[in-house]
Design an enzyme around this catalytic site. Structure first.
Site, PDB file in Angstrom:
ATOM      1  N   LYS A  11      -9.888  22.330  16.641  1.00 20.16           N
ATOM      2  CA  LYS A  11     -11.062  21.854  17.386  1.00 20.16           C
ATOM      3  C   LYS A  11     -10.711  20.639  18.246  1.00 20.16           C
ATOM      4  CE  LYS A  11     -14.330  23.617  13.952  1.00 20.16           C
ATOM      5  NZ  LYS A  11     -15.587  23.356  13.230  1.00 20.16           N
ATOM      6  N   TYR A  51     -20.501  31.093  18.145  1.00 17.66           N
ATOM      7  CA  TYR A  51     -21.237  30.578  16.988  1.00 17.66           C
ATOM      8  C   TYR A  51     -22.657  31.168  16.899  1.00 17.66           C
ATOM      9  CZ  TYR A  51     -17.692  27.145  15.610  1.00 17.66           C
ATOM     10  OH  TYR A  51     -16.556  26.532  15.153  1.00 17.66           O
ATOM     11  N   ARG A  87      -8.057  29.532   4.761  1.00 20.35           N
ATOM     12  CA  ARG A  87      -9.193  28.733   4.284  1.00 20.35           C
ATOM     13  C   ARG A  87      -8.750  27.725   3.210  1.00 20.35           C
ATOM     14  NH1 ARG A  87     -13.794  29.903   6.528  1.00 20.35           N
ATOM     15  NH2 ARG A  87     -15.140  29.049   4.907  1.00 20.35           N
ATOM     16  N   ARG A 104      -8.300  19.421   6.425  1.00 19.64           N
ATOM     17  CA  ARG A 104      -9.501  18.606   6.671  1.00 19.64           C
ATOM     18  C   ARG A 104      -9.458  17.283   5.905  1.00 19.64           C
ATOM     19  NH1 ARG A 104     -13.223  23.955   6.634  1.00 19.64           N
ATOM     20  NH2 ARG A 104     -13.505  24.206   8.887  1.00 19.64           N
ATOM     21  N   ASN A 114     -14.438  18.558  12.245  1.00 24.81           N
ATOM     22  CA  ASN A 114     -13.661  18.873  11.037  1.00 24.81           C
ATOM     23  C   ASN A 114     -12.356  19.614  11.338  1.00 24.81           C
ATOM     24  OD1 ASN A 114     -14.767  21.330  11.609  1.00 24.81           O
ATOM     25  ND2 ASN A 114     -15.675  21.686   9.606  1.00 24.81           N
ATOM     26  N   HIS A 117     -11.257  25.496  12.617  1.00 23.30           N
ATOM     27  CA  HIS A 117     -12.126  26.614  12.234  1.00 23.30           C
ATOM     28  C   HIS A 117     -11.227  27.718  11.711  1.00 23.30           C
ATOM     29  CE1 HIS A 117     -14.969  29.970  12.515  1.00 23.30           C
ATOM     30  NE2 HIS A 117     -13.950  30.646  13.002  1.00 23.30           N
ATOM     31  N   GLU A 128     -13.657  37.974  15.351  1.00 26.14           N
ATOM     32  CA  GLU A 128     -13.279  36.729  16.040  1.00 26.14           C
ATOM     33  C   GLU A 128     -11.951  36.888  16.785  1.00 26.14           C
ATOM     34  OE1 GLU A 128     -13.455  33.561  13.164  1.00 26.14           O
ATOM     35  OE2 GLU A 128     -15.627  33.714  12.984  1.00 26.14           O
TER      36      GLU A 128
HETATM   37  P1  AMP Z   1     -18.212  27.931  10.217  1.00 31.24           P
HETATM   38  O1  AMP Z   1     -18.666  29.120  11.002  1.00 31.24           O
HETATM   39  O2  AMP Z   1     -18.333  28.072   8.759  1.00 31.24           O
HETATM   40  O3  AMP Z   1     -16.873  27.394  10.686  1.00 31.24           O
HETATM   41  O4  AMP Z   1     -19.252  26.765  10.526  1.00 31.24           O
HETATM   42  C1  AMP Z   1     -19.332  26.303  11.805  1.00 31.24           C
HETATM   43  C2  AMP Z   1     -19.131  24.860  11.903  1.00 31.24           C
HETATM   44  O5  AMP Z   1     -20.411  24.263  11.951  1.00 31.24           O
HETATM   45  C3  AMP Z   1     -18.446  24.146  10.759  1.00 31.24           C
HETATM   46  O6  AMP Z   1     -17.056  24.215  10.790  1.00 31.24           O
HETATM   47  C4  AMP Z   1     -18.910  22.722  11.015  1.00 31.24           C
HETATM   48  O7  AMP Z   1     -18.133  22.096  12.026  1.00 31.24           O
HETATM   49  C5  AMP Z   1     -20.308  22.957  11.520  1.00 31.24           C
HETATM   50  N1  AMP Z   1     -21.270  22.754  10.444  1.00 31.24           N
HETATM   51  C6  AMP Z   1     -21.465  23.504   9.362  1.00 31.24           C
HETATM   52  N2  AMP Z   1     -22.449  22.982   8.590  1.00 31.24           N
HETATM   53  C7  AMP Z   1     -22.849  21.859   9.227  1.00 31.24           C
HETATM   54  C8  AMP Z   1     -23.825  20.865   8.954  1.00 31.24           C
HETATM   55  N3  AMP Z   1     -24.584  20.921   7.865  1.00 31.24           N
HETATM   56  N4  AMP Z   1     -23.953  19.858   9.845  1.00 31.24           N
HETATM   57  C9  AMP Z   1     -23.198  19.799  10.954  1.00 31.24           C
HETATM   58  N5  AMP Z   1     -22.260  20.718  11.275  1.00 31.24           N
HETATM   59  C10 AMP Z   1     -22.091  21.733  10.421  1.00 31.24           C
END
Ligand code: AMP
Length: 136
Positions: A11, A51, A87, A104, A114, A117, A128
């Site tokens: 990222k 997303y 992961r 992370r 973070n 991804h 993806e």
């Molecule tokens: P993922 O598809 O699981 O990678 O989730 C997408 C991204 O959304 C995560 O990697 C975080 O950067 C962000 N994200 C997930 N949960 C939260 C949250 N509660 N608050 C802010 N960002 C979030």
């Protein structure tokens, strides 16, 4: 263990911190092969559709803004159990909860910034990978 492919994105914070090489070394040291890679600047359309599953979440707009804030490094990792292995290397979404020694825990600033991804299932990995590398 079946050979799989999974999508990784370093990222904007990871690119900014100049840890692309360190992160790729972790993948390679864990037996994951980088079979495709590109550096790109996402626009709102591309980040928004990537997303789309999170569209209804309160963090969606901020996430899209964040992912378009600078270049990202997108790659496809291949190897035995690649989805889970990636992961494990990444650690928990929230870096405060990530195990020591994970990407992370070592590099991320916050749940939003973070650093990486990674696809969360084999089915999502297929989608993806096709999203960013339709010819692969
Ligand atoms: P993922 O598809 O699981 O990678 O989730 C997408 C991204 O959304 C995560 O990697 C975080 O950067 C962000 N994200 C997930 N949960 C939260 C949250 N509660 N608050 C802010 N960002 C979030």
């Amino acid at each position: 263990m079946a050979t799989e492919r999974t999508l990784s994105i370093i990222k904007p914070d990871g690119v900014q911190k100049q840890v692309i090489g360190k992160i790729l070394t972790r993948f390679e040291d864990a037996g994951l092969r980088i079979v495709a890679a590109k550096m790109m600047q996402l626009d709102k359309n591309l980040a928004g559709s990537f997303y789309a599953v999170h569209k209804e979440r309160p963090f969606y707009n901020d996430l899209v803004t964040y992912m378009t804030s600078g270049p990202v490094f997108v790659s496809v990792l291949e190897g035995a159990d690649a989805v889970n292995k990636n992961r494990e290397l990444m650690g928990a979404t929230n870096p405060k909860e990530a195990k020591p020694g994970t990407i992370r825990a070592d590099f991320a600033d916050s749940i939003e910034a973070n650093t990486v991804h990674g696809s969360d299932s084999l089915e999502n990995a297929r989608n993806e990978v096709a999203f960013f590398f339709p010819d692969l």
